[in-house]
Design a protein around this motif. Structure first.
Motif, PDB file in Angstrom:
ATOM      1  N   SER A   7       0.821  -1.143   0.176  1.00  0.00           N
ATOM      2  CA  SER A   7      -0.017   0.125  -0.186  1.00  0.00           C
ATOM      3  C   SER A   7       0.984   1.158   0.062  1.00  0.00           C
ATOM      4  CB  SER A   7      -0.894  -0.119   1.238  1.00  0.00           C
ATOM      5  OG  SER A   7      -0.109  -0.014   2.503  1.00  0.00           O
ATOM      6  N   GLY A   8       0.253   2.487  -0.108  1.00  0.00           N
ATOM      7  CA  GLY A   8       0.884   3.764  -0.029  1.00  0.00           C
ATOM      8  C   GLY A   8       1.342   4.268  -1.444  1.00  0.00           C
ATOM      9  N   ARG A  19       5.745   6.982   1.375  1.00  0.00           N
ATOM     10  CA  ARG A  19       6.008   5.772   2.211  1.00  0.00           C
ATOM     11  C   ARG A  19       5.365   4.771   1.518  1.00  0.00           C
ATOM     12  NH1 ARG A  19       5.727   4.795   8.426  1.00  0.00           N
ATOM     13  NH2 ARG A  19       3.616   4.445   8.234  1.00  0.00           N
ATOM     14  N   LEU A  20       5.964   3.646   1.225  1.00  0.00           N
ATOM     15  CA  LEU A  20       4.989   2.338   0.857  1.00  0.00           C
ATOM     16  C   LEU A  20       5.335   1.404   2.090  1.00  0.00           C
ATOM     17  CD1 LEU A  20       6.539   1.739  -2.688  1.00  0.00           C
ATOM     18  CD2 LEU A  20       4.722   3.140  -2.099  1.00  0.00           C
ATOM     19  N   SER A  21       4.201   0.836   2.180  1.00  0.00           N
ATOM     20  CA  SER A  21       4.116  -0.277   3.312  1.00  0.00           C
ATOM     21  C   SER A  21       3.699  -1.799   2.571  1.00  0.00           C
ATOM     22  CB  SER A  21       3.046   0.037   4.087  1.00  0.00           C
ATOM     23  OG  SER A  21       3.535   1.241   4.835  1.00  0.00           O
ATOM     24  N   HIS A  81       8.425  -0.997   5.573  1.00  0.00           N
ATOM     25  CA  HIS A  81       8.049   0.154   5.089  1.00  0.00           C
ATOM     26  C   HIS A  81       9.176   0.515   3.997  1.00  0.00           C
ATOM     27  CE1 HIS A  81       4.883   1.089   7.642  1.00  0.00           C
ATOM     28  NE2 HIS A  81       5.688   0.902   8.886  1.00  0.00           N
ATOM     29  N   GLN A  83      10.537   3.920   2.900  1.00  0.00           N
ATOM     30  CA  GLN A  83      10.327   5.605   2.851  1.00  0.00           C
ATOM     31  C   GLN A  83      11.208   5.984   1.505  1.00  0.00           C
ATOM     32  OE1 GLN A  83       8.450   7.695   4.768  1.00  0.00           O
ATOM     33  NE2 GLN A  83       9.010   9.048   3.249  1.00  0.00           N
TER      34      GLN A  83
END
Length: 128
Positions: A7-8, A19-21, A81, A83
């Motif tokens: 997500s993100g 920021r991807l998670s 994450h 970033q």
């Protein structure tokens, strides 16, 4: 068997941040080396970063070193994450989370074909 969900992703202007998670279920995430890859249209899937099972060690592709940071979420223990800052249009791609039981320093983990588990991916678009 671990399942991964990213997500993100989204649209951001050049110079911006995202920021991807990567959320894991079905397994103990800290048992897996976790990575991020990206794939732009017409290109092969490219290694971006990976993090050790403990979270203490990381590896980055040269093109993102100093701009991207991969980390394990200390609170949830089941999320990693990515970033991303200083984004450029060249960072535009579909980003995928990956996991494998091998040690993070295994050289073959720079090759997408070596990873055992993958998420569905999330689109990142950087406008100029």
């Amino acid at each position: 068997q671990v399942q991964l969900a990213e997500s993100g992703g989204g649209l951001v202007q050049a110079g911006g941040s995202l920021r991807l998670s990567c959320a894991a279920s079905g397994g103990i995430f800290s048992s897996y080396t976790t990575g991020w890859f990206r794939q732009a249209p017409g290109k092969e899937r490219e290694f971006v970063a990976r993090i050790s099972r403990s979270g203490a060690s990381t590896v980055y592709v040269d093109s993102v070193e100093g701009r991207f940071t991969i980390s394990r979420d200390g609170a949830t223990k089941n999320t990693v994450h990515l970033q991303m800052s200083g984004l450029t249009p060249e960072d535009t791609a579909f980003y995928y989370c990956s996991a494998d039981t091998r040690n993070y320093c295994a050289r073959e983990l720079s090759d997408a074909s070596s990873w055992s588990y993958w998420g569905q991916g999330t689109q990142v678009t950087v406008s100029s």
